[in-house]
Design a protein around this motif. Structure first.
Motif, mmCIF file in Angstrom:
data_model
loop_
_atom_site.group_PDB
_atom_site.id
_atom_site.type_symbol
_atom_site.label_atom_id
_atom_site.label_comp_id
_atom_site.label_asym_id
_atom_site.label_seq_id
_atom_site.Cartn_x
_atom_site.Cartn_y
_atom_site.Cartn_z
ATOM 1 N N THR A 94 14.528 39.318 12.179
ATOM 2 C CA THR A 94 15.751 40.022 12.565
ATOM 3 C C THR A 94 16.921 39.608 11.689
ATOM 4 O O THR A 94 17.712 40.458 11.245
ATOM 5 C CB THR A 94 16.073 39.760 14.051
ATOM 6 N N PHE B 263 12.017 41.302 19.142
ATOM 7 C CA PHE B 263 11.908 42.722 18.801
ATOM 8 C C PHE B 263 10.706 42.965 17.902
ATOM 9 O O PHE B 263 10.300 42.097 17.139
ATOM 10 C CB PHE B 263 13.191 43.195 18.110
ATOM 11 N N GLU B 264 10.170 44.164 18.004
ATOM 12 C CA GLU B 264 9.035 44.555 17.178
ATOM 13 C C GLU B 264 9.536 45.123 15.861
ATOM 14 O O GLU B 264 10.424 45.974 15.838
ATOM 15 C CB GLU B 264 8.189 45.590 17.921
ATOM 16 N N TRP B 265 8.952 44.642 14.773
ATOM 17 C CA TRP B 265 9.331 45.110 13.445
ATOM 18 C C TRP B 265 8.083 45.637 12.733
ATOM 19 O O TRP B 265 7.727 45.203 11.651
ATOM 20 C CB TRP B 265 9.971 43.984 12.631
ATOM 21 N N GLY B 266 7.403 46.586 13.359
ATOM 22 C CA GLY B 266 6.194 47.140 12.784
ATOM 23 C C GLY B 266 6.469 47.902 11.492
ATOM 24 O O GLY B 266 7.544 48.457 11.286
ATOM 25 N N SER C 56 14.082 52.569 10.612
ATOM 26 C CA SER C 56 14.255 53.730 11.478
ATOM 27 C C SER C 56 15.131 54.775 10.795
ATOM 28 O O SER C 56 15.952 54.471 9.921
ATOM 29 C CB SER C 56 14.884 53.313 12.808
ATOM 30 N N ASP D 296 15.929 46.986 24.329
ATOM 31 C CA ASP D 296 14.946 47.868 23.717
ATOM 32 C C ASP D 296 14.152 47.054 22.706
ATOM 33 O O ASP D 296 14.525 46.962 21.537
ATOM 34 C CB ASP D 296 15.637 49.047 23.027
ATOM 35 N N PRO D 297 13.053 46.434 23.137
ATOM 36 C CA PRO D 297 12.281 45.566 22.228
ATOM 37 C C PRO D 297 11.616 46.317 21.082
ATOM 38 O O PRO D 297 11.257 45.712 20.078
ATOM 39 C CB PRO D 297 11.235 44.934 23.153
ATOM 40 N N GLN D 298 11.467 47.640 21.214
ATOM 41 C CA GLN D 298 10.816 48.411 20.156
ATOM 42 C C GLN D 298 11.758 48.740 19.001
ATOM 43 O O GLN D 298 11.306 49.027 17.897
ATOM 44 C CB GLN D 298 10.235 49.726 20.721
ATOM 45 N N ASP D 299 13.059 48.749 19.254
ATOM 46 C CA ASP D 299 14.020 49.164 18.234
ATOM 47 C C ASP D 299 15.261 48.274 18.307
ATOM 48 O O ASP D 299 16.114 48.455 19.179
ATOM 49 C CB ASP D 299 14.405 50.634 18.429
ATOM 50 N N ASN E 268 18.663 50.236 18.008
ATOM 51 C CA ASN E 268 19.025 50.956 19.219
ATOM 52 C C ASN E 268 19.490 49.978 20.292
ATOM 53 O O ASN E 268 20.453 50.251 21.022
ATOM 54 C CB ASN E 268 17.846 51.778 19.736
ATOM 55 N N HIS E 269 18.795 48.843 20.378
ATOM 56 C CA HIS E 269 19.207 47.802 21.328
ATOM 57 C C HIS E 269 20.622 47.331 21.024
ATOM 58 O O HIS E 269 21.444 47.160 21.936
ATOM 59 C CB HIS E 269 18.239 46.619 21.262
#
Length: 473
Positions: free
Chosen positions: A39, A86-89, A96, A353-356, A359-360
């Motif tokens: 992050t 957070f996910e950083w796939g 994004s 929002d752990p996926q983004d 956005n979080h």
């Protein structure tokens, strides 16, 4: 032979920092050592081409065998063992659509500024000459007031000194820790030492950058949610205590005592575990030159200058106590006035929002009066909190222009961007959240006796301050 104090983890992979001459200096690497720095990495490289970042990392990537050894070792930040918050796939190349468009528009703005001034894009993002001129003017006025009036103990000079100290030192330590002052890392590093009355350099970087910015409002990861939790509940993850029942009316007391207790005396005397900031962020490993003994020495010198020296130069001893204390408490109140209201309202504290991550960040922050030059200067840019969290390496003097770009891109993507007309609007939202969190449930929301409240809440700070003074003198 691989040591955790020489590696960091990005996107689940390990990279060596040995011999890495990073443009941000040693501090830029130190904040990610022994922890998951994905992050932080994304926050601090908004305008660098992703392909260039990928190529740079590939040269420092550890072999599978070395990585396997590290995977069974304990990270300095043990909370990162299961990955970050957070996910950083998708790796370095994945960004994004909203973030990509936003960076493109803001990057274009700085490209135009760089061409106009004949400098590089990265130089255009840092503090301008006009900003530095304002800082020099504030420093000159501060020296004039201190020499002419505060030195004698004139009480009328206290609010002037408080404001000048805040607008001078606040942005130096804040923007210095984000590398936003200059492209010269030495200038940024010096800036982090500009406010010893607020915090020591290294704990501030861990608390604010590695902790708060990388995990904004995330339970058990953001240190800013756990300042003195026995008396102050600003997030639902803090267990309810009886003292919380009256925080809706005692917030001025908390604001006045925040810096003297939470940021200094806690670090110097009362911290049960000096290696953990508020129990949720690891201060270790410390880089060379940032040992705890050095921090205590700097803080001790600050206390001597602030509370001992005045007895030899002011007109009376009572002034030598009252004036420095009023300045310190006033600085604390000012700091809290601007630092708390932008991401501690009810909507922000419940956001996750752990996926983004981006956005979080948008959900966990709010701006106010971004177009006002007056409020921008007085708040040291904290009125544009959302802009700051999206572009921390950009100096606050650019925020008003970036806010217009940000609002446009957010609207195009249908993103909810909260921007309020004034400080009073966000303060009202903040206070409503504080009062809402002053109760856990109807059955548990009961006041305890006045004597118990006075002893545990109001008298705790005088006791601790007196103890701290005795132990540090």
């Amino acid at each position: 032979g691989i040591r955790l104090d020489k590696v960091l983890r990005l996107y689940g992979k390990w990279y060596s920092i040995k011999g890495w001459s990073h443009p941000g200096g040693p501090a830029a690497l130190a904040m990610g050592i022994g922890r998951d720095a994905t992050t932080l990495f994304n926050m601090h490289h908004p305008f660098v081409p992703r392909s260039r970042l990928q190529a740079s990392l590939e040269r420092r990537k550890l072999s599978a065998r070395e990585a396997a050894c590290l995977n069974v070792m304990h990270l300095a930040e043990h909370r990162d063992h299961e990955g970050g918050s957070f996910e950083w796939g998708g790796g370095v190349e994945h960004v994004s659509e909203f973030r990509a468009d936003l960076v493109k528009e803001v990057g274009a703005y700085f490209d135009a500024e760089a061409a106009r001034q004949g400098i590089s894009q990265v130089q255009a993002t840092k503090a301008t000459q006009e900003w530095w001129a304002k800082q020099l003017l504030a420093a000159a006025l501060l020296a004039l007031v201190v020499q002419g009036s505060t030195k004698r103990g004139d009480l009328w000079s206290v609010p002037i000194v408080v404001v000048l100290l805040w607008v001078l030192c606040g942005p130096l330590i804040h923007e210095g820790s984000h590398f936003a002052l200059s492209t010269n890392w030495v200038v940024n590093e010096i800036g982090t030492y500009a406010a010893p009355m607020m915090s020591a350099s290294w704990p501030w970087k861990i608390q604010h950058c590695s902790g708060h910015h990388a995990h904004i409002n995330v339970p058990h990861r953001d240190p800013d949610l756990y300042h003195e939790p026995d008396f102050w509940r600003i997030h639902p993850s803090v267990p309810f205590q009886p003292a919380h029942a009256l925080q809706g009316s005692t917030w001025p007391q908390q604001w006045v005592l925040a810096i003297p207790y939470v940021f200094l005396l806690r670090e110097m005397v009362f911290e049960k575990d000096a290696n953990q900031f508020n129990g949720v962020a690891s201060v270790e490993p410390r880089p060379e030159g940032h040992g705890r003994s050095f921090e205590l020495l700097l803080m001790g010198c600050m206390l001597l200058v602030l509370f001992v020296a005045p007895h030899f130069i002011m007109r009376s001893h009572w002034r030598a106590v009252l004036v420095p204390a009023s300045i310190w408490f006033g600085l604390s109140f000012t700091f809290m006035s601007f630092s708390q209201v932008s991401h501690l309202d009810s909507d922000s504290v419940h956001a996750y929002d752990p996926q983004d991550f981006w956005n979080h960040t948008l959900l966990a922050t709010q701006d106010w009066a971004c177009g006002s030059e007056f409020w921008g200067y007085l708040s040291t840019g904290l009125n544009c909190q959302t802009i700051h969290h999206f572009f921390p390496t950009v100096s606050s003097c650019h925020y008003p222009k970036l806010q217009l770009i940000f609002a446009g891109v957010a609207d195009q993507h249908g993103m909810e961007y909260r921007n309020f007309p004034s400080w009073w609007h966000v303060f009202d939202r903040y206070l409503a959240s504080v009062r809402d969190l002053s109760k856990k449930s109807d059955s548990e929301n009961q006041l305890f006796g006045l004597g118990d409240y006075v002893w545990t809440n109001w008298l705790k700070y005088p006791r601790l301050l007196a103890c701290g003074w005795a132990m540090t003198c």
